[in-house]
Design a protein around this motif. Structure first.
Motif, mmCIF file in Angstrom:
data_model
loop_
_atom_site.group_PDB
_atom_site.id
_atom_site.type_symbol
_atom_site.label_atom_id
_atom_site.label_comp_id
_atom_site.label_asym_id
_atom_site.label_seq_id
_atom_site.Cartn_x
_atom_site.Cartn_y
_atom_site.Cartn_z
ATOM 1 N N GLU A 25 6.086 -18.191 -0.014
ATOM 2 C CA GLU A 25 4.519 -17.950 0.280
ATOM 3 C C GLU A 25 5.176 -16.951 1.703
ATOM 4 N N ARG A 26 4.760 -16.425 2.716
ATOM 5 C CA ARG A 26 4.904 -15.508 3.347
ATOM 6 C C ARG A 26 5.601 -16.487 4.196
ATOM 7 N N GLY A 27 6.525 -15.333 5.465
ATOM 8 C CA GLY A 27 7.502 -15.633 5.992
ATOM 9 C C GLY A 27 7.685 -17.035 5.834
ATOM 10 N N GLU A 28 8.153 -17.644 4.874
ATOM 11 C CA GLU A 28 9.097 -18.644 4.126
ATOM 12 C C GLU A 28 10.370 -18.307 4.376
ATOM 13 N N ILE A 29 11.252 -19.120 4.702
ATOM 14 C CA ILE A 29 12.694 -19.376 4.533
ATOM 15 C C ILE A 29 13.146 -20.056 3.076
ATOM 16 N N VAL A 30 13.331 -19.960 1.349
ATOM 17 C CA VAL A 30 13.237 -21.015 0.640
ATOM 18 C C VAL A 30 14.378 -20.734 -0.131
ATOM 19 N N GLY A 31 15.503 -22.005 -0.099
ATOM 20 C CA GLY A 31 16.601 -21.776 -1.139
ATOM 21 C C GLY A 31 16.241 -21.653 -2.516
ATOM 22 N N PHE A 32 17.262 -20.802 -3.207
ATOM 23 C CA PHE A 32 17.266 -21.238 -5.179
ATOM 24 C C PHE A 32 18.599 -22.196 -4.893
ATOM 25 N N LEU A 33 18.639 -23.337 -5.868
ATOM 26 C CA LEU A 33 19.640 -23.857 -5.461
ATOM 27 C C LEU A 33 19.896 -24.553 -7.276
ATOM 28 N N GLY A 34 21.018 -24.364 -7.362
ATOM 29 C CA GLY A 34 21.437 -24.549 -9.254
ATOM 30 C C GLY A 34 23.147 -24.135 -9.016
ATOM 31 N N PRO A 35 23.375 -25.184 -10.029
ATOM 32 C CA PRO A 35 25.301 -24.970 -9.870
ATOM 33 C C PRO A 35 24.818 -23.309 -11.098
ATOM 34 N N ASN A 36 26.692 -22.965 -11.196
ATOM 35 C CA ASN A 36 26.547 -21.786 -11.168
ATOM 36 C C ASN A 36 25.799 -22.001 -12.648
#
Length: 236
Positions: A25-36
């Protein structure tokens, strides 16, 4: 701001990204986490139009990013891992060059704004190749900000930085909360805990969780399960 539906990417017989769906959504800071090797960079390259998906849909601010890739790209700034820079140029020269390529109006004001936002005003006359790794990362961020996009997509932005540089970069990213949407990929748990509102976890090309940072117990449980797959607990 970002809508992804059943996004997949296949390289021959290898399915690198497998029917991943999420919204930011607008204004969010979202992490995209995962191993290499989980499919993070491949996903980001599809979001930014550098790679065509095998299947699935992507919308950036309501724009079909597959059919109208160039139009969608005007709405985002992308900072890839290992930022490619013209190392022989001075910082302000490089940013003016990138502003011209992006056809940014009032380029001088745009460059000055990006220098301030990325915290590199003090090195604007320095040659890029003579800067520390931390400052080069900031120049890469300034380039992503040059057209004042509403969306920033950052791929492993603190990779290779020392602890002090990591802290400084995280403070910069946190400062965008609410004013810009940030989608940030990383394999470091503490990264998302430090700057993000939400984290999407990917493993072997599949989304396995979508967790808000107030769900601490659930996030820690997911982390405990995935640490053996290469997610780092702390930054260097």
């Amino acid at each position: 701001m970002i809508e992804v539906d059943a996004l997949s990417k296949r390289y021959g017989t290898q399915l690198a990204v497998n029917e991943v769906s999420f919204r930011v959504e607008r204004g969010e800071i979202v992490g995209f986490l995962g191993p290499n090797g989980a499919g993070k960079t491949t996903t980001l390259r599809m979001l930014t139009g550098y790679l065509a998906p095998t299947a699935g849909k992507i919308r950036i601010e309501g724009i079909d990013a597959v059919r109208s890739s160039l139009r969608a790209r005007t709405r985002l700034g992308y900072m890839p891992e290992g930022v490619p820079l013209y190392r022989e140029m001075r910082v302000h020269e490089y940013l003016h060059h990138r502003a011209a390529l992006k056809k940014v109006s009032e380029a001088r004001a745009a460059v000055d704004r990006a220098l301030v936002l990325a915290g590199v005003t003090d090195v604007k006359n320095r040659i890029v190749g003579q800067l520390s790794k931390g400052y080069r990362q900031r120049v890469g961020l300034a380039e992503a900000l040059i057209a004042d996009p509403p969306l920033l997509i950052l791929d492993e932005p603190t990779s290779g930085l020392d602890p002090n540089q990591v802290r400084q970069f995280r403070e910069l990213v946190r400062g965008f909360g609410g004013s810009k949407t940030v989608f940030l990929s990383t394999h470091i748990l503490s990264e998302v805990q430090a700057v993000c509102d939400r984290v999407i976890i990917i493993r072997e090309g599949r989304k396995v969780a979508d967790i808000t940072l107030d769900q601490t117990t659930k996030l820690e449980d997911m982390f405990a399960e995935l640490t053996t797959s290469g997610i780092a607990e702390e930054s260097p």
